[in-house]
Enzyme design. Structure first.
Site, PDB file in Angstrom:
ATOM      1  N   LYS A  26       1.355  -9.443  -5.006  1.00  0.00           N
ATOM      2  CA  LYS A  26       2.606  -8.862  -4.513  1.00  0.00           C
ATOM      3  C   LYS A  26       3.142  -9.688  -3.339  1.00  0.00           C
ATOM      4  O   LYS A  26       2.371 -10.178  -2.506  1.00  0.00           O
ATOM      5  CB  LYS A  26       2.412  -7.417  -4.077  1.00  0.00           C
ATOM      6  N   LYS A  59     -10.970   7.629   0.217  1.00  0.00           N
ATOM      7  CA  LYS A  59      -9.775   7.966  -0.557  1.00  0.00           C
ATOM      8  C   LYS A  59      -9.818   7.253  -1.899  1.00  0.00           C
ATOM      9  O   LYS A  59     -10.205   6.083  -1.971  1.00  0.00           O
ATOM     10  CB  LYS A  59      -8.498   7.565   0.201  1.00  0.00           C
ATOM     11  N   ARG A  66       0.557   8.505   6.806  1.00  0.00           N
ATOM     12  CA  ARG A  66      -0.232   7.569   7.609  1.00  0.00           C
ATOM     13  C   ARG A  66       0.300   6.150   7.495  1.00  0.00           C
ATOM     14  O   ARG A  66       0.210   5.363   8.431  1.00  0.00           O
ATOM     15  CB  ARG A  66      -1.720   7.659   7.301  1.00  0.00           C
ATOM     16  N   GLN A 100       8.133   5.989   0.932  1.00  0.00           N
ATOM     17  CA  GLN A 100       7.697   5.212   2.084  1.00  0.00           C
ATOM     18  C   GLN A 100       8.863   4.828   2.981  1.00  0.00           C
ATOM     19  O   GLN A 100       8.707   4.730   4.197  1.00  0.00           O
ATOM     20  CB  GLN A 100       6.917   3.984   1.645  1.00  0.00           C
ATOM     21  N   GLY A 128       5.328  -3.259   1.406  1.00  0.00           N
ATOM     22  CA  GLY A 128       5.161  -3.130  -0.035  1.00  0.00           C
ATOM     23  C   GLY A 128       4.042  -3.938  -0.641  1.00  0.00           C
ATOM     24  O   GLY A 128       3.450  -3.532  -1.644  1.00  0.00           O
ATOM     25  N   ALA A 129       3.733  -5.099  -0.083  1.00  0.00           N
ATOM     26  CA  ALA A 129       2.692  -5.961  -0.660  1.00  0.00           C
ATOM     27  C   ALA A 129       1.321  -5.440  -0.250  1.00  0.00           C
ATOM     28  O   ALA A 129       0.842  -5.694   0.851  1.00  0.00           O
ATOM     29  CB  ALA A 129       2.882  -7.402  -0.206  1.00  0.00           C
ATOM     30  N   ASP A 130       0.701  -4.698  -1.161  1.00  0.00           N
ATOM     31  CA  ASP A 130      -0.592  -4.081  -0.855  1.00  0.00           C
ATOM     32  C   ASP A 130      -1.623  -4.342  -1.948  1.00  0.00           C
ATOM     33  O   ASP A 130      -2.607  -3.623  -2.068  1.00  0.00           O
ATOM     34  CB  ASP A 130      -0.428  -2.576  -0.631  1.00  0.00           C
ATOM     35  N   SER A 176       1.209  -4.944   6.469  1.00  0.00           N
ATOM     36  CA  SER A 176       0.466  -3.691   6.303  1.00  0.00           C
ATOM     37  C   SER A 176      -0.076  -3.573   4.884  1.00  0.00           C
ATOM     38  O   SER A 176       0.699  -3.563   3.927  1.00  0.00           O
ATOM     39  CB  SER A 176       1.380  -2.500   6.604  1.00  0.00           C
TER      40      SER A 176
END
Length: 326
Positions: free
Chosen positions: A229, A69, A112, A140, A223-225, A296
């Site tokens: 963050k 992706k 997903r 989200q 949110g922290a990706d 996540s």
């Protein structure tokens, strides 16, 4: 050679949250049993544009399928009339390496990611959880709600957004789908009075305080990706059983990344990965009063598993266009 091309409308017509949750849960289990190949995502940061571009490859051994992706995150896009996140997914044959399909990855990403949150809550939240709190009201927030209502019989959903009108629109759009009352709250503290808390914001300073989190709460920190963050105070992590999607990736770009870089916690303070819990290799929640956190970051295996689901459904239903490539 022809390749299947699937637009977003095609992906939307072929993908639902329930099937996605099944596919993603199986992918996580394979991750827990080390039956996948997945290097950490790579990032390109665009100085002056408040955005980044990421590539995310993975191989699922049991399904014998691979893919990659390409996805951006540009928080300022809303002011330009564009989605914050846009993505393209390529599904590949492992026999020849040839692309099997090219499809929209934006809706795929929404679904997903929501599916992962629902699965995490299934394995880590108290089974009797009835009140859900959501900080944020974007796409989200919607898919997290759909996934969690697929597992829990919720009585109330509390939502907070820094833009009250967006929270009201969320209530209007999602109340019937959730099958319960949605309450728009005027503060994050009010939202935190819940059984399952979901944070879905792009902030870089904690907005959820430890004093607001009561014993027994499960938190999906979504949110922290990316590096830098952070949504919840580090002291919450110190009080909690912390489960991540992938230790290497989360340590670099998840909710734990800043507390680790500052020495507040260490990698050893992470309990385990979600796949290990699903596979029965590590324990999840240890008691009703324990606080659990799922960190996540979003894994490429989630994309591959969900894209394979879409691809197979498209072939079965004759949806999409075959386009020449080579």
């Amino acid at each position: 050679m022809d390749i299947l091309w699937l637009e977003q409308k095609d992906v939307r017509s072929l993908l639902n949250i329930s099937d996605a949750m099944d596919a993603v849960e199986k992918a996580f289990e394979q991750h827990g049993r080390k039956k996948i190949q997945m290097p950490p995502k790579s990032y390109l940061y665009f100085e002056g544009h408040n955005g980044d571009l990421r590539t995310m490859p993975a191989y699922l051994e049991e399904q014998d399928v691979a893919g990659v992706k390409i996805v951006n995150v540009h928080p300022d896009n809303r002011q330009k009339g564009l989605p914050t996140v846009m993505a393209l997914f390529v599904l590949n044959s492992t026999v020849t390496g040839a692309p099997l399909a090219v499809m929209d990855g934006t809706y795929l990403t929404d679904i997903r990611t929501g599916a992962a949150g629902g699965i995490a809550a299934k394995h880590l939240a108290r089974p009797e959880s009835r009140i859900m709190g959501i900080v944020g009201s974007g796409n989200q927030a919607r898919t997290q709600l759909l996934a969690i209502t697929n597992v829990f019989d919720l009585e109330e959903v509390k939502v907070y957004s820094e833009h009250m009108a967006r929270a009201e629109q969320f209530k209007l759009e999602m109340e019937d789908k959730a099958g319960c009352t949605i309450t728009v709250c005027s503060s994050i503290e009010d939202v935190c009075d819940c059984d399952i808390l979901v944070t879905v914001t792009p902030v870089r300073e904690p907005i959820v305080k430890s004093e607001w989190i009561k014993p027994g709460t499960h938190i999906n920190a979504i949110g922290a990706d990316a590096a830098g963050k952070e949504e919840i105070e580090a002291s919450i992590l110190e009080r909690s059983r912390v489960v991540v999607d992938d230790i290497a990736q989360a340590s670099h770009s998840g909710e734990v990344n800043i507390p680790i870089s500052k020495g507040i916690i260490t990698v050893d303070d992470i309990c385990c990965e979600l796949g290990e819990v699903i596979a029965g290799l590590k324990p999840g929640r240890s008691g009703d009063s324990e606080i659990t956190v799922f960190d996540s970051t979003g894994l490429a295996i989630q994309d591959v598993a969900t894209a394979l689901l879409v691809y197979n459904a498209a072939k079965e239903k004759g949806i999409g266009k075959m386009l020449p490539m080579f």
